[in-house]
Write a protein that holds these residues in place. Structure first.
Motif, short mmCIF file in Angstrom:
data_model
loop_
_atom_site.label_atom_id
_atom_site.label_comp_id
_atom_site.label_asym_id
_atom_site.label_seq_id
_atom_site.Cartn_x
_atom_site.Cartn_y
_atom_site.Cartn_z
N TRP A 246 2.51 1.92 -3.33
CA TRP A 246 1.46 2.21 -4.48
C TRP A 246 0.98 3.52 -4.21
CZ3 TRP A 246 -1.70 -0.03 -8.49
CH2 TRP A 246 -2.69 0.83 -8.61
N ASP A 247 0.70 4.00 -2.83
CA ASP A 247 0.55 5.67 -2.48
C ASP A 247 1.55 6.46 -2.99
OD1 ASP A 247 -2.00 4.53 -1.61
OD2 ASP A 247 -1.53 4.72 0.49
N ASP A 248 2.71 6.22 -2.49
CA ASP A 248 3.83 6.90 -2.94
C ASP A 248 4.01 7.13 -4.53
OD1 ASP A 248 4.28 7.26 -0.03
OD2 ASP A 248 6.13 5.85 -0.20
N ARG B 92 -6.83 0.04 -3.91
CA ARG B 92 -5.94 0.86 -5.13
C ARG B 92 -6.50 1.95 -5.37
NH1 ARG B 92 -6.47 -4.79 -8.76
NH2 ARG B 92 -5.32 -5.98 -7.39
N ARG B 93 -6.32 3.17 -4.35
CA ARG B 93 -6.85 4.38 -4.52
C ARG B 93 -5.65 5.18 -5.35
NH1 ARG B 93 -5.81 4.46 1.86
NH2 ARG B 93 -3.61 4.56 1.99
N GLN C 199 0.82 -1.19 0.05
CA GLN C 199 0.06 0.07 -0.11
C GLN C 199 1.02 1.37 -0.04
OE1 GLN C 199 -3.68 -0.10 0.08
NE2 GLN C 199 -3.09 1.92 -0.78
N ARG C 200 1.78 1.26 0.77
CA ARG C 200 2.87 2.50 0.94
C ARG C 200 3.54 2.81 -0.58
NH1 ARG C 200 7.79 3.58 0.43
NH2 ARG C 200 8.43 1.39 0.30
N LEU D 121 -4.22 8.76 -5.14
CA LEU D 121 -4.10 9.84 -4.39
C LEU D 121 -3.28 10.74 -4.99
CD1 LEU D 121 -3.15 7.95 -1.14
CD2 LEU D 121 -5.45 9.09 -1.72
N THR D 122 -3.36 12.12 -4.90
CA THR D 122 -2.74 12.96 -5.17
C THR D 122 -2.64 14.46 -4.46
OG1 THR D 122 -1.93 14.83 -7.33
CG2 THR D 122 -4.23 14.13 -6.85
N ARG E 22 -5.60 8.32 -12.31
CA ARG E 22 -5.70 6.75 -12.51
C ARG E 22 -5.29 6.59 -14.22
NH1 ARG E 22 -7.23 3.27 -9.22
NH2 ARG E 22 -8.63 4.61 -7.85
N MET F 140 1.53 6.72 -6.71
CA MET F 140 0.41 7.44 -7.44
C MET F 140 0.81 8.79 -7.03
SD MET F 140 -2.51 6.67 -9.08
CE MET F 140 -2.88 5.16 -8.82
N THR F 141 1.12 9.23 -6.07
CA THR F 141 1.37 10.75 -5.46
C THR F 141 2.31 11.64 -6.29
OG1 THR F 141 0.73 10.38 -3.36
CG2 THR F 141 1.84 12.49 -3.66
#
Length: 324
Positions: free
Chosen positions: A98-100, A167-168, A95-96, A170-171, A147, A102-103
Motif C-alpha cells: 500500500w505504502d509503495d 490506509r495512509r 502495508q508495504r 504517503l508521498t 488520496r 501510494m508513494t
C-alpha cells in the motif's frame, strides 16, 4: 524493469495514463503530457534533474512534457500489476504494498499536475529557480490530493485496501516541496490563520506561467499594490526569487523550510520599506506603548510620526510558522 521508454500497449503505461487523467480531472485542466513514459536509473534521474532545473543556477532549459519513473518505481508498478487485486494475508506485507503504491502514485501525480500549468511566456523556457518552484508546487498540490488521485486511478484496483492496517496517504516531499509550503504559509496563503488547503493556494500558482510565479507570490503581500511597478519587479526578480530559490535548492529539508520563512520575511520588510503604511492598523497594546511619552528616548520629543514609526517596527507581521 529495464531502463527505456514504456510501450504504450503495456499495463504499466495504462496505469500512468490513469493517474495523469485523474490529476487532470481534479485540476480541471488537461495535462500537456506528450504520451511518453521513460524509466531511468538513479544516475539518469539525477542528470535529468540537473538538466531540467540546473540546481542552484540560472541557465535555461526547455521543459519536457514526459513522465519519468525510476527503476524502483517501475518495479513497484510491475509488482502491483502482477498481483492485481490480490489482498495480502500478511498485514506487514499489505502495508508495504500500500505504502509503495501510494508513494509512486504521488510521484507521477506531482509530475502530472505540473503539466497542467502553462509554459513560460518566454517561448517555453524556464530558468532554474522557476523549475525548482514548479517541482515544489507540484509536491504541495499532490500531497493534499493524493488520496483522491489514488482512489480515482488504477492504483486502487491494483492494490486494494482490504487487509491494510493503516490506509495512509504517503508521498515524497524534498526540499523544494518543504520550502514551497513554508513560503505559502509565511505569506499567509495557508496555515492556522486562513485554514485554506495548501492545494487551493498552490493551484492558481501552477496555473500561472512559471516565469511570473515569483512576482505573483510577492503581489499577495499586503502593501505590494502601493509599490512602483519597477520596484516590485526588482523585488520579485532579485530579493525574493534569489532568496526563495536558494531555499528551494537547499539539500536539508528542515534548513529549506527555515530559509523559505526568512526569504518571505525579508521580502515583506522590503515591501514595507518601499510602500510604508502609516495608517496600518496597530494592536492597541503596541499603540499605547508607542504613544507613552515615558518611552521616548531622553531628551527627545515624541511626535505622532515617530510614534507610528516606532509602533510599526514592533509589529511581527510574519509570525514564525516553521512548526506548521
Amino acid at each position: 524493469m529495464a531502463v527505456g521508454t514504456l510501450d504504450p500497449a503495456s499495463p504499466e503505461y495504462a496505469w500512468v495514463a490513469s493517474v495523469v487523467d485523474r490529476v487532470s480531472e481534479l485540476a480541471g485542466r488537461t495535462a500537456r503530457w506528450n504520451g511518453t513514459v521513460v524509466v531511468t536509473d538513479e544516475a539518469g534521474q539525477e542528470a535529468a534533474r540537473r538538466r531540467a532545473g540546473q540546481i542552484g543556477a540560472d541557465s535555461f532549459y526547455t521543459a519536457a512534457d514526459k513522465i519519468a519513473l525510476s527503476e524502483e518505481q517501475a518495479a513497484t508498478v510491475r509488482e502491483a500489476i502482477e498481483r492485481s487485486g490480490q489482498a495480502s494475508s500478511d498485514p506487514a506485507e499489505a502495508q508495504r504494498r500500500w505504502d509503495d503504491m501510494m508513494t509512486v502514485t504521488g510521484a507521477v501525480g506531482a509530475q502530472a499536475i505540473r503539466l497542467t500549468g502553462p509554459q513560460a511566456q518566454d517561448t517555453g523556457r524556464v530558468a532554474g529557480y522557476e523549475g525548482d518552484l514548479d517541482r515544489g508546487l507540484g509536491q504541495v498540490w499532490t500531497r493534499e490530493n493524493l488520496r483522491e488521485i489514488f482512489n480515482g486511478s488504477e492504483s486502487a484496483r491494483l492494490v486494494p485496501a482490504e487487509g491494510v492496517p493503516i490506509r495512509r496517504a504517503l508521498t515524497e516531499q524534498d526540499s523544494s516541496g518543504r520550502a514551497t509550503y513554508q513560503a505559502l504559509a509565511a505569506l499567509k496563503l495557508v496555515g492556522r490563520e486562513t485554514w485554506r488547503p495548501a492545494a487551493e493556494a498552490a493551484d492558481p500558482l501552477i496555473a500561472t506561467p512559471p516565469d511570473l510565479r515569483f512576482q505573483a507570490m510577492v503581489e499577495s503581500i499586503a502593501g505590494s499594490e502601493d509599490v512602483a511597478a519597477d520596484d516590485l519587479r526588482n523585488v520579485s526578480t532579485w530579493t525574493f526569487r534569489q532568496d526563495l530559490g536558494a531555499a528551494l535548492t537547499t539539500r536539508d529539508p528542515e534548513a529549506a523550510r527555515a530559509a523559505a520563512h526568512d526569504a518571505v520575511n525579508k521580502t515583506v520588510n522590503e515591501i514595507d520599506r518601499l510602500a510604508p503604511s502609516p495608517d496600518r492598523e496597530i494592536p492597541a497594546e503596541t499603540a499605547r506603548f508607542a504613544n507613552d511619552p515615558a518611552q521616548a528616548a531622553p531628551g527627545s520629543a515624541a511626535t505622532p510620526q515617530a510614534d507610528r514609526s516606532t509602533a510599526a517596527q514592533t509589529i511581527d507581521r510574519q509570525p514564525d510558522l516553521r512548526e506548521l
